[in-house]
Design a protein around this motif. Structure first.
Motif, PDB file in Angstrom:
ATOM      1  N   PRO A  47      -1.915   6.591  10.750  1.00  0.00           N
ATOM      2  CA  PRO A  47      -1.654   7.813  11.518  1.00  0.00           C
ATOM      3  C   PRO A  47      -2.307   9.056  10.927  1.00  0.00           C
ATOM      4  CG  PRO A  47       0.362   6.552  11.232  1.00  0.00           C
ATOM      5  CD  PRO A  47      -0.665   5.931  10.334  1.00  0.00           C
ATOM      6  N   GLU A  48      -2.638   9.023   9.652  1.00  0.00           N
ATOM      7  CA  GLU A  48      -3.352  10.101   8.989  1.00  0.00           C
ATOM      8  C   GLU A  48      -4.582   9.540   8.288  1.00  0.00           C
ATOM      9  OE1 GLU A  48      -0.979  12.236   6.205  1.00  0.00           O
ATOM     10  OE2 GLU A  48       0.185  13.290   7.736  1.00  0.00           O
ATOM     11  N   LEU A  49      -5.598  10.385   8.112  1.00  0.00           N
ATOM     12  CA  LEU A  49      -6.795   9.977   7.391  1.00  0.00           C
ATOM     13  C   LEU A  49      -6.444   9.700   5.932  1.00  0.00           C
ATOM     14  CD1 LEU A  49      -9.904   9.640   7.475  1.00  0.00           C
ATOM     15  CD2 LEU A  49     -10.061  12.040   6.786  1.00  0.00           C
ATOM     16  N   VAL A  50      -6.894   8.567   5.419  1.00  0.00           N
ATOM     17  CA  VAL A  50      -6.638   8.189   4.026  1.00  0.00           C
ATOM     18  C   VAL A  50      -7.959   8.216   3.271  1.00  0.00           C
ATOM     19  CG1 VAL A  50      -5.689   6.433   2.472  1.00  0.00           C
ATOM     20  CG2 VAL A  50      -4.757   6.691   4.793  1.00  0.00           C
ATOM     21  N   LYS A  51      -8.015   8.952   2.183  1.00  0.00           N
ATOM     22  CA  LYS A  51      -9.240   9.102   1.411  1.00  0.00           C
ATOM     23  C   LYS A  51      -9.561   7.837   0.612  1.00  0.00           C
ATOM     24  CE  LYS A  51      -8.482  14.086   0.775  1.00  0.00           C
ATOM     25  NZ  LYS A  51      -8.266  15.155  -0.233  1.00  0.00           N
ATOM     26  N   PRO A  52     -10.858   7.557   0.408  1.00  0.00           N
ATOM     27  CA  PRO A  52     -11.247   6.392  -0.409  1.00  0.00           C
ATOM     28  C   PRO A  52     -10.624   6.407  -1.800  1.00  0.00           C
ATOM     29  CG  PRO A  52     -13.137   7.228   0.779  1.00  0.00           C
ATOM     30  CD  PRO A  52     -12.035   8.218   1.011  1.00  0.00           C
ATOM     31  N   SER A  53     -10.480   7.599  -2.388  1.00  0.00           N
ATOM     32  CA  SER A  53      -9.892   7.693  -3.731  1.00  0.00           C
ATOM     33  C   SER A  53      -8.451   7.201  -3.747  1.00  0.00           C
ATOM     34  CB  SER A  53      -9.941   9.142  -4.220  1.00  0.00           C
ATOM     35  OG  SER A  53      -9.233  10.006  -3.344  1.00  0.00           O
ATOM     36  N   GLU A  54      -7.825   7.141  -2.568  1.00  0.00           N
ATOM     37  CA  GLU A  54      -6.450   6.662  -2.474  1.00  0.00           C
ATOM     38  C   GLU A  54      -6.378   5.165  -2.235  1.00  0.00           C
ATOM     39  OE1 GLU A  54      -3.751   9.986  -0.537  1.00  0.00           O
ATOM     40  OE2 GLU A  54      -5.588   9.770   0.633  1.00  0.00           O
ATOM     41  N   TRP A  55      -7.286   4.611  -1.394  1.00  0.00           N
ATOM     42  CA  TRP A  55      -7.175   3.188  -1.078  1.00  0.00           C
ATOM     43  C   TRP A  55      -7.992   2.263  -1.977  1.00  0.00           C
ATOM     44  CZ3 TRP A  55     -11.864   1.136   0.106  1.00  0.00           C
ATOM     45  CH2 TRP A  55     -12.797   1.889   0.827  1.00  0.00           C
ATOM     46  N   ILE A  56      -9.042   2.746  -2.598  1.00  0.00           N
ATOM     47  CA  ILE A  56      -9.851   1.872  -3.456  1.00  0.00           C
ATOM     48  C   ILE A  56      -9.027   1.261  -4.597  1.00  0.00           C
ATOM     49  CG2 ILE A  56     -11.729   1.856  -5.155  1.00  0.00           C
ATOM     50  CD1 ILE A  56     -13.316   3.656  -3.249  1.00  0.00           C
ATOM     51  N   PRO A  57      -8.150   2.016  -5.270  1.00  0.00           N
ATOM     52  CA  PRO A  57      -7.350   1.401  -6.345  1.00  0.00           C
ATOM     53  C   PRO A  57      -6.482   0.245  -5.876  1.00  0.00           C
ATOM     54  CG  PRO A  57      -7.303   3.791  -6.534  1.00  0.00           C
ATOM     55  CD  PRO A  57      -7.942   3.483  -5.219  1.00  0.00           C
ATOM     56  N   LEU A  58      -6.089   0.232  -4.596  1.00  0.00           N
ATOM     57  CA  LEU A  58      -5.258  -0.860  -4.091  1.00  0.00           C
ATOM     58  C   LEU A  58      -5.992  -2.190  -4.168  1.00  0.00           C
ATOM     59  CD1 LEU A  58      -3.774   0.797  -0.862  1.00  0.00           C
ATOM     60  CD2 LEU A  58      -2.702   0.588  -3.111  1.00  0.00           C
ATOM     61  N   ILE A  59      -7.291  -2.156  -3.979  1.00  0.00           N
ATOM     62  CA  ILE A  59      -8.075  -3.388  -3.997  1.00  0.00           C
ATOM     63  C   ILE A  59      -8.050  -4.041  -5.371  1.00  0.00           C
ATOM     64  CG2 ILE A  59     -10.437  -4.312  -3.783  1.00  0.00           C
ATOM     65  CD1 ILE A  59     -10.883  -2.275  -1.545  1.00  0.00           C
ATOM     66  N   HIS A 138       7.362   8.147   9.952  1.00  0.00           N
ATOM     67  CA  HIS A 138       7.434   9.581  10.244  1.00  0.00           C
ATOM     68  C   HIS A 138       6.836   9.923  11.603  1.00  0.00           C
ATOM     69  CE1 HIS A 138       7.465  13.903   9.498  1.00  0.00           C
ATOM     70  NE2 HIS A 138       6.180  13.950   9.819  1.00  0.00           N
ATOM     71  N   TYR A 139       5.721   9.303  11.945  1.00  0.00           N
ATOM     72  CA  TYR A 139       4.980   9.710  13.128  1.00  0.00           C
ATOM     73  C   TYR A 139       5.246   8.880  14.383  1.00  0.00           C
ATOM     74  CZ  TYR A 139       2.026  12.819  10.320  1.00  0.00           C
ATOM     75  OH  TYR A 139       1.566  13.824   9.521  1.00  0.00           O
ATOM     76  N   THR A 140       5.726   7.661  14.249  1.00  0.00           N
ATOM     77  CA  THR A 140       5.866   6.795  15.419  1.00  0.00           C
ATOM     78  C   THR A 140       7.066   7.206  16.272  1.00  0.00           C
ATOM     79  OG1 THR A 140       4.948   4.936  14.156  1.00  0.00           O
ATOM     80  CG2 THR A 140       6.057   4.417  16.236  1.00  0.00           C
ATOM     81  N   PRO A 141       6.845   7.558  17.530  1.00  0.00           N
ATOM     82  CA  PRO A 141       7.969   7.894  18.422  1.00  0.00           C
ATOM     83  C   PRO A 141       8.894   6.691  18.584  1.00  0.00           C
ATOM     84  CG  PRO A 141       5.853   8.552  19.374  1.00  0.00           C
ATOM     85  CD  PRO A 141       5.542   7.686  18.204  1.00  0.00           C
TER      86      PRO A 141
END
Length: 244
Positions: A47-59, A138-141
């Motif tokens: 629902p919101e833009l996620v930056k690469p610096s946030e998702w790359i560590p998950l990998i 938070h965002y889903t009706p």
């Protein structure tokens, strides 16, 4: 058959990333290539833009990737960004489908578990959605909770046998339908669920962007007098603060 404009990344790039992620030099529980595909689908639909610096560590399970050189780091990061951009484009255009390099087994129930390509995609997707769960909540009706829940069930079904069994027990009220038949039904709805999940996430993101733009326009259009309190919150008059 994929429609015109369906983008993919080069085979050598797929091979590079697959081998890098599978190397024993990577941290424990580093994602496989197909898990990364599923994760990035969830990220692109957020629902919101996620930056690469946030998702790359998950990998890399929130650990150091252990690159051998700066050149290797740059190559891997470039492929990851290429993969994200491809998936993001597919989500943005609504042209989503099970990736071409995922070969689905028959019968459908044979795709359940982390040893299979689709199972890995499903596992990565579920990890991504769980990571983003607060945003979705938070965002889903309320009226779309059922649609989201249905898509989530279908897209995570193949991630592991325990979850697949639980979904079967909860969903199938009559045992006239076997678990094998239920899995076939899920497989037939898989790409529809991908489209529904992507559309829901993008719709929320677009609505949020429109609201922010409207709020920004409203702020810009408000006229501030020289003797009005400065909008920066300093307590000073505008003429003695930001107007200077």
């Amino acid at each position: 058959m994929k429609s015109p404009g369906f983008h993919t990344i080069a085979p050598h790039s797929v091979q590079l990333l697959t081998q890098f992620l599978a190397s024993p030099q990577r941290p424990k529980d580093t994602m496989t290539y197909h898990e990364a595909q599923g994760l990035l689908f969830a990220i692109a639909c957020a629902p919101e833009l996620v930056k690469p610096s946030e998702w790359i560590p998950l990998i890399f399970n929130e650990q150091e990737a252990c690159y051998e050189s700066m050149e290797e780091a740059q190559s891997v990061m470039q492929v990851l960004m290429d993969l994200y951009n491809v998936i993001n484009t597919q989500v943005f255009t609504g042209n989503v489908a099970i990736p071409d390099d995922i070969i689905c087994n028959e019968p459908a129930l044979e795709n359940v578990g982390e040893a299979t390509a689709l199972g890995q995609w499903s596992r990565g997707f579920l990890q991504g959605h769980d990571w983003l769960i607060e945003l979705w909540d938070h965002y889903t009706p309320d009226e779309l909770d059922e649609e989201l829940g249905s898509s989530l069930m279908i897209l995570s079904f193949f991630s592991n046998k325990k979850l697949a069994e639980a979904y079967y027990q909860e969903t199938v009220t009559s045992r006239a339908q076997t678990q094998d038949e239920f899995a076939e039904t899920i497989m037939g709805m898989f790409e529809i669920a991908m489209g529904s999940y992507a559309h829901l996430g993008r719709s929320i993101q677009t609505a949020q962007a429109g609201q922010l733009q409207a709020e920004s326009t409203y702020v810009r259009e408000q006229k501030i007098g020289r003797n009005d309190p400065c909008p920066c919150g300093s307590g000073k008059k505008f003429k003695n603060c930001c107007l200077q």
